[in-house]
Design a protein around this motif. Structure first.
Motif, short mmCIF file in Angstrom:
data_model
loop_
_atom_site.label_atom_id
_atom_site.label_comp_id
_atom_site.label_asym_id
_atom_site.label_seq_id
_atom_site.Cartn_x
_atom_site.Cartn_y
_atom_site.Cartn_z
N ALA A 38 28.81 -58.35 45.99
CA ALA A 38 27.77 -57.84 47.14
C ALA A 38 28.28 -56.14 47.19
O ALA A 38 27.56 -55.48 47.81
CB ALA A 38 28.39 -58.39 48.46
N GLY A 215 20.54 -63.27 44.38
CA GLY A 215 21.99 -63.11 44.56
C GLY A 215 22.68 -64.31 44.05
O GLY A 215 23.78 -64.16 43.44
N SER A 337 22.85 -59.84 49.27
CA SER A 337 24.35 -59.84 49.17
C SER A 337 24.98 -60.83 50.29
O SER A 337 25.84 -61.62 49.99
CB SER A 337 24.72 -58.43 49.46
OG SER A 337 24.27 -57.97 50.83
#
Length: 390
Positions: A38, A215, A337
């Motif tokens: 992230a 992600g 993220s």
């Protein structure tokens, strides 16, 4: 310019197959792994918002040269990293460099677009990032599994490629003249104009689902392949990411001429369906089924990127585009993220299998919500068109 674009994104996905090795060597938890992931996204987002328009004032070459230099520093940190702190610093710098480079490269490609091939720059800027993500993860996986120094070699090669990119940038002509306002351009501009809300709101769930899925694959995908599917070959970690991003790039190339408004509904459906198929394959320990689901989700991924950013490009007026695209980037990268970090925390507290199920089901629910929202929007527009006739 297109090759440098691919190079930056390849560098950004190269650590994904190596995360498992870092985790084993340094004994950190899954949530720390996803925080490291992230940090790159937050650096990238901050760079997009702050220096996104800087090359319009200073010129393309100076900003791109600075981005290459910063990326080189990040790669050196990767080479010497011996703990999570140095790895985190490398990812932040890499995010900042990638954000500055992608906006500058996108603008440079438009500058260089030949008059007889209008639209070529848009296709390249859509395909290059996904192609880079796929090649970076796959190439890194190959080097980690079959090459020496698994946590060093890929970064050394990328550093050499960045040096070559610096030479290219030094030799190419400038495509944008300097103009005043560089300092003022550093102020982030984000907006959702009231007259655009009806078009933007139905797109938001699709954007969140799309980038949350990316992600998940980039941060936890290699761990899922190793621990849940029993695929301990490090090459597989790269294949997992490449299968999603590569299929997405193929979808962008195939669907590039289709109107964005026609893509959102099937994209949302494929995202949700592909995620559920992959989850079923993981739960039943069927690698082929998980791979098939990833391909379906990858098609939805690419179609969704075209549909969502195409929607923003279509509805925003010229004087609104900078602020509206800043909003689009915030939605996308927070979707990329924040769920990944929450997934990492869930892995630490609930275990990888349970966290993967929750993560995947959440993405499927959001995807199908986007599907329903889009259908309702289309029906409402049809009723509005039919009403005067009635």
């Amino acid at each position: 310019m297109a090759a440098i674009f691919v190079l930056f994104l390849a560098a950004s996905s190269a650590p994904s197959p190596i995360y498992v090795i870092y985790q084993q060597q340094w004994q950190f938890t899954a949530w720390v792994l996803t925080v490291v992931f992230a940090l790159y996204v937050f650096g990238l987002l901050g760079s997009l918002l702050v220096v996104g328009a800087l090359s319009d004032h200073l010129g393309r070459r100076p900003v791109l040269a600075a981005a290459i230099a910063l990326e080189a520093v990040a790669l050196v940190l990767f080479l010497v990293a011996g703990n999570v702190l140095v790895l985190s610093a490398a990812r932040v710098l890499q995010g900042i460099a990638t954000g500055a480079a992608t906006t500058t490269l996108s603008a440079a490609l438009v500058d260089l677009e030949p008059s007889h091939a209008r639209g070529r720059a848009g296709v390249i800027t859509s395909v290059a990032p996904l192609t880079g993500l796929a090649l970076g993860a796959l190439g890194s996986g190959v080097l980690v599994e079959f090459g020496p120094a698994p946590t060093r070699l890929v970064y050394a090669l990328l550093l050499g490629a960045m040096v070559l990119a610096a030479v290219v940038v030094a030799l190419i002509p400038e495509t944008s003249l300097r103009r005043p306002g560089a300092v003022a351009s550093l102020r982030p501009r984000v907006a959702m104009p009231a007259h655009l809300r009806a078009d933007i709101v139905p797109v938001v769930p699709a954007m969140i689902a799309t980038w949350a899925l990316a992600g998940m694959y980039l941060s936890l995908g290699p761990s899922v392949a190793a621990e849940l599917l029993g695929l301990h070959n490090h090459l597989i970690g790269g294949v997992v990411v490449a299968l999603l991003a590569g299929t997405g790039a193929l979808a962008v190339a195939l669907l590039r001429t289709r109107p964005a408004s026609s893509l959102l509904t099937p994209a949302s459906a494929m995202l949700g369906l592909g995620t559920l198929i992959s989850l079923a394959g993981t739960a039943e320990n069927l690698t082929w089924l998980a791979a098939a689901g990833t391909i379906v989700a990858g098609l939805g991924f690419g179609a969704s990127v075209l549909a969502t950013f195409g929607t923003f490009a279509r509805i925003a007026r010229p004087h609104e585009r900078s602020a509206v695209f800043a909003l689009a980037n915030i939605i996308s990268y927070l979707g990329n993220s924040v769920p990944a970090v929450l997934g990492g925390i869930a892995v630490t507290t609930l275990g990888l299998r349970t966290a993967t199920v929750i993560y995947a089901l959440a993405i499927a629910v959001i995807s199908f919500s986007a599907f329903v929202l889009r259908l309702n929007q289309v029906r409402a527009k049809r009723r509005a068109i039919m009403a005067p006739c009635a």
